[in-house]
Design an enzyme around this catalytic site. Structure first.
Site, mmCIF file in Angstrom:
data_model
loop_
_atom_site.group_PDB
_atom_site.id
_atom_site.type_symbol
_atom_site.label_atom_id
_atom_site.label_comp_id
_atom_site.label_asym_id
_atom_site.label_seq_id
_atom_site.Cartn_x
_atom_site.Cartn_y
_atom_site.Cartn_z
ATOM 1 N N LYS A 127 0.854 -1.193 0.000
ATOM 2 C CA LYS A 127 0.000 0.000 0.000
ATOM 3 C C LYS A 127 0.881 1.231 0.000
ATOM 4 O O LYS A 127 2.033 1.181 0.465
ATOM 5 C CB LYS A 127 -0.918 0.012 1.223
ATOM 6 C CG LYS A 127 -2.166 0.865 1.050
ATOM 7 C CD LYS A 127 -3.186 0.197 0.137
ATOM 8 C CE LYS A 127 -4.448 1.042 -0.018
ATOM 9 N NZ LYS A 127 -5.477 0.340 -0.804
ATOM 10 N N ASP A 167 -6.658 4.735 -5.198
ATOM 11 C CA ASP A 167 -7.368 4.583 -3.924
ATOM 12 C C ASP A 167 -8.064 5.925 -3.691
ATOM 13 O O ASP A 167 -8.276 6.689 -4.643
ATOM 14 C CB ASP A 167 -6.386 4.223 -2.798
ATOM 15 C CG ASP A 167 -7.075 3.710 -1.533
ATOM 16 O OD1 ASP A 167 -7.458 2.529 -1.514
ATOM 17 O OD2 ASP A 167 -7.259 4.491 -0.575
#
Length: 445
Positions: A127, A167
């Site tokens: 991430k 995201d």
């Protein structure tokens, strides 16, 4: 013995990373499910699998200087956590939001290990993100920021090493700027990012995938109750890609979506949300959701997004952000007759809320399972890039649908195998962990 091993691992982790509550919450939520796994698989403890899987393989923190349209210099912080590569190249999104910090990125990266494992695709967990806020910035300011961000990140990513995606705050515009700069620096055109534009390697259905997948998963939970979306009232938090396309798919299955939200507040439309109007306001005009109530007679807007959970519904789809639905909101949903909750966001329900749902026998789909459709379709985009092919929308959607059916079946069957039937939290955690743990043992220390 397994409880002691888990407790010692958690204690060490918290001492090593103090002041990171989101990360601690994510680790505790997974590890609480794993005691029976270590009872049945003694080799995992002997190989130190737990200590190895909770510790990121690599953490990268860097400065991102950029110049605004007025010529003023700003500096933000960029992060990339390459968490676990046992199952494939690191895979996980990049988030642009002021709330981004090491704790948030590590929680998301840790969750990504198990989510990616559940898809059945060859994807590791990672991430990234930055505390830069794209809201209110011009296209040129966003472009300059993205180029500065990629000027450092390019050193650490590759189509076979680490493949970021979008995201919160990172959509087609941001992906385009980052991909273009990566290509310029590296002089190579390959699938290093997913969520790309359709004209340069993106996949059809990627924008819709997380929302569609959340509903596909929820529909499988409803089938176990001999039910479905037909004639159900649905509340969806958020109004970004995940929320919009979760609402769209729910409507296509016969449901009425009566409420949606953004960070400022929520709208309630008892006649059912006009999704085309909402898409225009949010995707085209980039306006606040409050504008919806100004254009639709009888629609109501309320300040404060948390109040959305007071609206009676049969199905709740939290699709906004982490910890948006607490224990009190969960009790209200149960009291109002909600029968299913499927998480479109990452960890949107607090531990107290999850306990309420499980105790009440609500069908509850945890994010690592229910919102895996986005990364699954990113994996499908990677496959298309490797083959230099582009599949049709229906081909991608069919593969996505089957992946979500498989994830639900895996979580359901694993929960039953480990003596917690119906508990999809345990089922998803254990199934996601087992695959990665077995591969880690096969790779050696």
């Amino acid at each position: 013995m397994s409880d002691q091993y888990i407790a010692q691992t958690v204690e060490t982790l918290m001492r090593r990373y103090p002041g990171e509550p989101e990360f601690h919450q994510a680790v505790n939520e997974v590890l609480e499910s794993l005691a029976p796994v270590f009872e049945k698989n003694k080799e995992f403890e002997e190989a130190g699998i737990l200590q190895r899987i909770v510790e990121p393989e690599r953490q990268i923190i860097f400065s991102v200087p950029w110049v605004d349209d007025a010529g003023k210099v700003h500096v933000n912080r960029g992060l990339r956590v390459q968490y676990n590569s046992a199952l494939g190249p690191y895979k996980g999104g990049i988030r642009f939001h002021p709330s981004v910090n090491a704790s948030v990125i590590k929680f998301l990266g840790f969750e990504q290990i198990f989510k990616n494992s559940l898809t059945g695709l060859m994807l590791g967990g990672g991430k990234g993100g930055t505390d830069f806020d794209p809201k209110g910035k011009s296209d040129n300011e966003v472009m300059r920021f993205c180029q500065s961000f990629m000027a450092e990140l390019y050193r650490h990513i590759d189509a076979d090493t680490d493949v970021p995606a979008g995201d919160i705050g990172v959509g087609a515009r941001e992906i385009g700027y980052m991909f273009g700069y990566y290509k310029k620096i590296k002089n190579i055109f390959h699938g290093v990012l997913t969520g790309k534009g359709l004209l340069y390697g993106g996949s059809l259905a990627r924008k819709e995938a997380t929302g569609f997948g959340c509903v596909y998963f929820c529909n499988e939970m409803l089938k176990d109750r001999q039910s479905g979306f037909e004639n159900k009232k649905v509340v969806v938090s958020g109004s970004g890609n995940v929320a919009i396309y979760a609402a769209e798919k729910a409507m296509s299955l016969g449901a009425k979506v009566v409420a949606m939200s953004d960070s400022g507040g929520y709208i309630y439309d008892e006649n059912g949300i006009n999704l085309e109007l909402l898409k225009k306001l949010k995707e085209v005009e980039r306006k606040r959701i409050s504008e919806y109530a100004k254009e639709v007679k009888n629609a109501k807007y309320a300040e404060g997004c948390a109040g959305i959970w007071t609206i009676p519904c049969d199905i709740a789809l939290p699709c906004a952000t982490q910890n948006e639905l607490d224990g009190n909101a969960a009790q209200t949903l149960v009291k109002n007759g909600c029968i299913a909750v499927s998480e479109g966001a990452n960890m949107p329900c607090t531990p107290e809320a999850v306990k309420v749902f499980l105790d009440a026998k609500i069908s509850y789909g945890p994010g690592k399972a229910a919102n895996a459709g986005g990364v699954a379709t990113s994996g499908l985009e990677m496959s298309q890039n490797s083959q230099r092919l582009s599949w049709t929308f229906d081909e991608v959607d069919a593969k996505l649908h089957q992946i979500m059916i498989n994830i639900h079946a895996t979580a359901r069957d694993t929960a039953k195998e480990y003596d917690t039937p119906g508990n999809l939290v345990n089922g998803a955690n254990i199934a996601g962990f087992l695959k990665g743990a077995r591969v880690m043992i096969s790779h050696g220390v």
